[in-house]
Structures are given as structure tokens and as C-alpha cells.
Scaffold this active site. Sequence first.
Site, PDB file in Angstrom:
ATOM      1  N   LYS A 122       2.032  -5.554  12.745  1.00 45.10           N
ATOM      2  CA  LYS A 122       3.456  -5.507  12.219  1.00 45.10           C
ATOM      3  C   LYS A 122       4.097  -4.247  12.560  1.00 45.10           C
ATOM      4  O   LYS A 122       5.239  -4.075  12.211  1.00 45.10           O
ATOM      5  CB  LYS A 122       3.833  -5.980  10.960  1.00 45.10           C
ATOM      6  N   GLU A 123       3.504  -2.919  12.688  1.00 43.66           N
ATOM      7  CA  GLU A 123       3.932  -2.065  12.999  1.00 43.66           C
ATOM      8  C   GLU A 123       3.858  -1.413  14.538  1.00 43.66           C
ATOM      9  O   GLU A 123       4.884  -1.788  15.124  1.00 43.66           O
ATOM     10  CB  GLU A 123       3.168  -0.740  12.071  1.00 43.66           C
ATOM     11  N   MET A 124       2.952  -0.587  15.034  1.00 46.21           N
ATOM     12  CA  MET A 124       2.896  -0.285  16.310  1.00 46.21           C
ATOM     13  C   MET A 124       2.203  -1.146  17.364  1.00 46.21           C
ATOM     14  O   MET A 124       2.295  -1.394  18.212  1.00 46.21           O
ATOM     15  CB  MET A 124       2.275   1.048  16.537  1.00 46.21           C
TER      16      MET A 124
END
Length: 331
Positions: A122-124
Site C-alpha cells: 500500500k506504500e511503495m
Amino acid sequence: MTKLTSIALMIASMFSISTSYASEPIEVIKPAVITNPEKVELGKMLFFEPRLSMSGHISCNSCHNLSLGGVDALPTSVGHNWQEGPINSPTVLNADYMLAQFWDGRAADLKEQAGGPINNPKEMGYTHELAVDTIRSMPAYIARFKGVYGSNDINIDRITDAIAVFEKTLVTPNSPFDKYLEGDQKAISAEALAGYQLFKSKGCVSCHNGPAVGGTMYMKMGLVKPFHTNNPAEGRKGVTGKEADKFVFKVPTLRNIELTYPYFHDGSVWGLEEAVNTMADIQLGQKMSSEEISQMVEFLKTLTGEQPQIVLPVLPPSNNNTPRPVPFTKG
């Protein structure tokens, strides 16, 4: 009065001031001492490196923008494929003073924290393996790693180590309040000083103390009264599994708080006045007057220090061996 007596009185006066401010609950932030500039430079390159993400678009600086006080100025961060993160992005400035990293303290230090977002879908949105392959593909990075670590071996341990070493330099010394603590009583206004006295007398310092004015303990959000939020984060409970740790979060730093809005783990409050009023209510069970809130805010603004002066790194070009980015898909 003899010259010797004058000197003795001056020394005694300096000692008195030093002793007085040494007893304060807030400590002075010291400038960074850089002993390995090559590693710091490598870490800076990796901090700004968007190719450590699946999209080739997101870097550490995306959520910890050094032009915005080390945050992204969003309630919760936007990650890979435009996914909304579950929690507000804490500032990276002065982060080395924290007892642990992330709101729930799941990372022991900056090095462990640096590896988390890279591997988070969900981030990088990348993997540690692909991140290593990406950096290994570029000869300029290989040369820098060899110069810093003594060999061509590039791995996630070294990548996160270099990022952490750079982040340790991101301190904000010489704030007006630091100058006050060092003896310059004119460094802050009378209103700010009144705010600091309130900060101590109301009990804020029980959680917000030390060099970072926070970050050294965990505390329940909604200690006296419930904190109402739609944010799903459960704090330390997600780490320990203990019901008693539900809604217990790391106490945030108040350094540069003027710059690091929106506030709280859910990013629900944009103004310092509202944040102060809310904390007094739900954490201390106290009602503050508008004048007291104004004074407290003036004190908090004196905690804004000198921001890191960063020269953007020039990153090496990709080549035929560099994994290709997978840009965001359209919703």
C-alpha cells in the site's frame, strides 16, 4: 571590585543560568555531527530514489517531504496505485530521538523503519529483492556502495543502513526556544513564555519532554475522554496483541509542530489551536481559555528550528538491466 572578582561573578552567573535551564523538561536539539559524509550522501540519494517503488514514482521523500517539515501535509498518505494509507505520516525530522519508529512503534530504529514502506503493497509497492536488483543494475550505485562499505555487495541491509544514516542528520537545531534554553531570555516573546509555563503547569510535559519534546513514551489517545475517529489504526495493540494497548500510540514530537499539520494519528485536525484544545480536553481533562490556547500556540511555534538545507542529489540513469517501473493503473 577587582578584575578577578568580576570574572568569578561572571562565571558564577553563567553556571547559574546553565544549571537553571538544565533542570527544564525540554532539552536543546544539537546540530548534526557528520562523521561519514560519503554514507550520508549515499543515504540521501536513496531517500530521494523513486525507483525503490514499483511505480518508479514514490520515494521516502514523497511521504516525508523535506520541504514540508518532513511530512506530506495530508491526513493520511497516498501510496502505490493511489491507495490511501491507514495513518498520518509522522515527520522524519529529529526522528532519531524517538524510542521507536511508526506510530505504533513496530520498528525499533530508523534502519528497520526504512525497509518497511519499500516492501509494503500500500506504500511503495515493491519488494526488497526488486529494490536490491534496481540499485545493483546501476554502475554508479555499485561504485558508491563499494566506496562506503568496502565491497560491491548491495543488499537491503546496506540500503536501509545508508538511508538511516542520512535521516539521522535531519535535525532542526537553533529554534527560538533552544536559544531561550541556552540563556537568551529575549529569544521568545512574553506570550510564548506564558504558554511554556502553561505547558508545564497543565501537565503537557509529562508526555512531551526531552530533546524532541515527545517521542520517548507511549500513551493512550483519549486518556481521560474518548477520542472519536473513523481511523482504523489501533496503535500498540497491532504490535502486542494486547487489548490494553488499543489506541496507545507513540507520543509524537512537538518539534516543528507548526509545519507538520494535519495533527494526530488520523490527521483529522489542521489547526494548532484546535489541536491544543483537543489534547487538553481528552488527555488532561482540562478546559483552556482562548487566551491560554493562544499562549500555548505561541510557545509551540518557538519549537520550529532550522530546517535541513538539502541539495537535491543527481541520481544515476537507469539502463537495460534496471527493472522497469509499473505505473499506477487508472481507477
